[in-house]
Write a protein that holds these residues in place. Structure first.
Motif, mmCIF file in Angstrom:
data_model
loop_
_atom_site.group_PDB
_atom_site.id
_atom_site.type_symbol
_atom_site.label_atom_id
_atom_site.label_comp_id
_atom_site.label_asym_id
_atom_site.label_seq_id
_atom_site.Cartn_x
_atom_site.Cartn_y
_atom_site.Cartn_z
ATOM 1 N N PHE A 1 0.831 -1.207 0.000
ATOM 2 C CA PHE A 1 0.000 0.000 0.000
ATOM 3 C C PHE A 1 0.862 1.253 0.000
ATOM 4 C CE2 PHE A 1 -4.228 -1.677 0.835
ATOM 5 C CZ PHE A 1 -5.021 -0.625 0.386
ATOM 6 N N LEU A 2 0.624 2.134 -0.952
ATOM 7 C CA LEU A 2 1.252 3.458 -0.934
ATOM 8 C C LEU A 2 0.194 4.427 -0.409
ATOM 9 C CD1 LEU A 2 3.596 5.427 -1.776
ATOM 10 C CD2 LEU A 2 2.374 5.677 -3.946
ATOM 11 N N ILE A 3 0.460 5.011 0.768
ATOM 12 C CA ILE A 3 -0.521 5.918 1.382
ATOM 13 C C ILE A 3 0.005 7.343 1.275
ATOM 14 C CG2 ILE A 3 -1.827 6.439 3.482
ATOM 15 C CD1 ILE A 3 -0.982 3.387 4.185
ATOM 16 N N VAL A 4 -0.701 8.153 0.502
ATOM 17 C CA VAL A 4 -0.194 9.491 0.174
ATOM 18 C C VAL A 4 -1.292 10.532 0.366
ATOM 19 C CG1 VAL A 4 1.753 8.996 -1.352
ATOM 20 C CG2 VAL A 4 -0.542 8.729 -2.254
ATOM 21 N N SER A 5 -1.085 11.425 1.341
ATOM 22 C CA SER A 5 -2.115 12.435 1.595
ATOM 23 C C SER A 5 -1.447 13.738 1.994
ATOM 24 C CB SER A 5 -3.052 11.935 2.688
ATOM 25 O OG SER A 5 -2.389 11.990 3.923
ATOM 26 N N GLY A 6 -2.267 14.667 2.516
ATOM 27 C CA GLY A 6 -1.719 15.949 2.947
ATOM 28 C C GLY A 6 -0.852 15.804 4.188
ATOM 29 N N ARG B 1 10.393 11.428 6.159
ATOM 30 C CA ARG B 1 11.182 11.906 7.295
ATOM 31 C C ARG B 1 10.877 13.367 7.588
ATOM 32 N NH1 ARG B 1 17.021 9.176 5.832
ATOM 33 N NH2 ARG B 1 16.228 7.052 5.811
ATOM 34 N N ASP B 2 10.162 14.020 6.673
ATOM 35 C CA ASP B 2 9.824 15.438 6.919
ATOM 36 C C ASP B 2 8.402 15.716 6.411
ATOM 37 O OD1 ASP B 2 10.543 15.754 4.049
ATOM 38 O OD2 ASP B 2 12.601 15.669 4.786
ATOM 39 N N ASP B 3 8.281 16.304 5.229
ATOM 40 C CA ASP B 3 6.952 16.668 4.735
ATOM 41 C C ASP B 3 6.269 15.490 4.049
ATOM 42 O OD1 ASP B 3 7.597 19.181 5.551
ATOM 43 O OD2 ASP B 3 8.155 19.905 3.556
ATOM 44 N N ALA B 4 4.943 15.557 4.042
ATOM 45 C CA ALA B 4 4.172 14.587 3.257
ATOM 46 C C ALA B 4 4.122 15.087 1.819
ATOM 47 C CB ALA B 4 2.763 14.483 3.804
ATOM 48 N N VAL B 5 3.891 14.171 0.879
ATOM 49 C CA VAL B 5 3.879 14.579 -0.528
ATOM 50 C C VAL B 5 2.732 15.554 -0.822
ATOM 51 C CG1 VAL B 5 2.666 12.474 -1.287
ATOM 52 C CG2 VAL B 5 3.989 13.790 -2.938
ATOM 53 N N GLY B 6 1.592 15.384 -0.166
ATOM 54 C CA GLY B 6 0.462 16.300 -0.361
ATOM 55 C C GLY B 6 0.817 17.710 0.099
ATOM 56 N N GLU B 7 1.613 17.765 1.181
ATOM 57 C CA GLU B 7 2.071 19.058 1.700
ATOM 58 C C GLU B 7 2.997 19.717 0.665
ATOM 59 O OE1 GLU B 7 3.625 18.140 5.528
ATOM 60 O OE2 GLU B 7 4.346 20.186 5.838
ATOM 61 N N ALA B 8 3.857 18.918 0.035
ATOM 62 C CA ALA B 8 4.748 19.456 -1.008
ATOM 63 C C ALA B 8 3.917 20.021 -2.162
ATOM 64 C CB ALA B 8 5.702 18.376 -1.500
#
Ligand code: KG4
Ligand code: ZN
Length: 334
Positions: free
Chosen positions: A130-135, A156-163
């Protein structure tokens, strides 16, 4: 089993009713108030949840044409998320469950996203990568069975949604930025500029997105507004390509390492058109099964919480009145 799900972990007030694996109603009230601030304002989110929770739950019951006393159980997100926002849902469900004398369960929001994907599948088998990707989250999880998870890697830092959201803000695009970048990127050239990809040698399944954000900031510094505007589609395409490339390659690495030839994606960024297309191509090429969630179950919704709750309640695993909101809750197996 007929279950009411409630989700209030961020800026969506949502209630849904499911009967086993079918959704009878799913109501989502998105709080538009945050758009003017370019991100979610926690205090405003809590207040809006307080105002919306009763009408949203009533609408879920009315749409399903049901009375609350015909429910078999209730499920509510209790973390991770904004503490004030979570508390509204948790307190509401605890009160309603006590009044109805029905069992209830606190559900992990990340686990909810996982079940949002499974809710979209007619058929599936375990184990699944499972790839779990959110804000708020970016994780690769090996799901061995219902309610059994092994976390293989995380940001380790930001989530991809945040980026996506912060990148969009730098480009002057509205909040939430993910769908905006996705839309403009479709008209641009992903090779217009080469934004960095963080591969992280010590755990190749971990992620880092803070460097990508900084790279965009640096890139924009010596450009004037006109230049940015003229190349907006290309910048979005190149930025998105960098973000998605890492997700795709690391997911494939996880499949090869753990020999589970099934991939699923979940969370708001699972709506991204490039991610869906690229993983589909990889899966077709390699003969892996690919479980795609319906768009309506990618971003926050209560149907996914009710569906996850079903797995607990049908095993007679319940919460009690001591359940509290837990903002930094981690995904764990039963
Ligand atoms: O799962 P979600 O609704 O909330 C959290 O649990 O965080 O995810 C929201 C995130 C936002 O960052 C939003 O920009 C992103 O999902 N998102 C997208 C797309 N649609 C939503 N990101 C990239 N492409 C999209 N099409
Ligand atoms: Zn979410």
């Amino acid at each position: 089993m007929r279950i009411l799900g409630v989700e209030t972990s961020c800026d969506e007030t949502s209630a849904a009713i499911i009967e086993n694996n079918s959704v009878l109603s799913s109501i989502i009230s998105s709080q538009d108030i945050h758009a003017q601030f370019g991100g979610v304002v926690p205090e405003l989110a809590s207040r809006a949840h307080v105002r919306l929770i009763i009408p949203v739950v009533e609408k879920a019951l009315n749409t399903a044409n049901l009375k609350a006393d015909t429910l078999d159980g209730l499920a509510v997100t209790y973390g991770p998320g904004l503490v004030g926002a979570l508390l509204v849902g948790v307190q509401f469900v605890k009160g309603l469950a006590a009044a109805l004398n029905k069992p209830f369960i606190g559900v992990n929001h990340i686990e909810g996203h996982i079940y949002g994907n499974l809710l979209s599948q007619k058929d599936y088998r375990f184990p699944i990568i499972f790839l779990i990707v959110s804000g708020g989250h970016t994780q690769i999880v090996l799901m061995e069975d219902h309610l059994k998870y092994k976390i293989l890697g995380k940001t380790r830092d930001d989530a991809v949604g945040e980026a996506f959201d912060k990148g969009a803000k730098m480009l002057g695009l509205p909040y939430p930025g993910g769908p905006e970048i996705d839309k403009l990127a479709q008209l641009g050239d992903p090779e217009y500029y080469n934004f960095p990809r963080a591969w992280l040698k010590d755990n190749p399944l971990d992620f880092s997105y803070s460097g990508l954000k900084t790279a965009l900031l640096t890139f924009l510094k010596d450009k004037n507004k006109n230049e940015i505007q003229l190349n907006l589609n290309n910048i979005c395409a190149a930025y998105q390509a960098a973000a998605i490339d890492v997700l795709v390659q690391k997911t494939i690495t996880a499949v090869e390492k753990y020999k589970s030839e099934r991939i699923a994606i979940a969370g708001g960024v699972a709506a991204n058109s490039l991610l869906r297309r690229r993983l589909k191509t990889e899966c077709d090429k390699k003969g892996y099964e690919f479980y795609l969630p319906e768009f309506k179950y990618c971003t926050d919704n209560a149907a996914m919480i009710a569906r996850a709750g079903y797995e607990y309640l049908s095993r007679e695993i319940h919460s009690d009145q001591s359940l509290n909101a837990y903002p930094s809750l981690k995904l764990e197996s039963v």
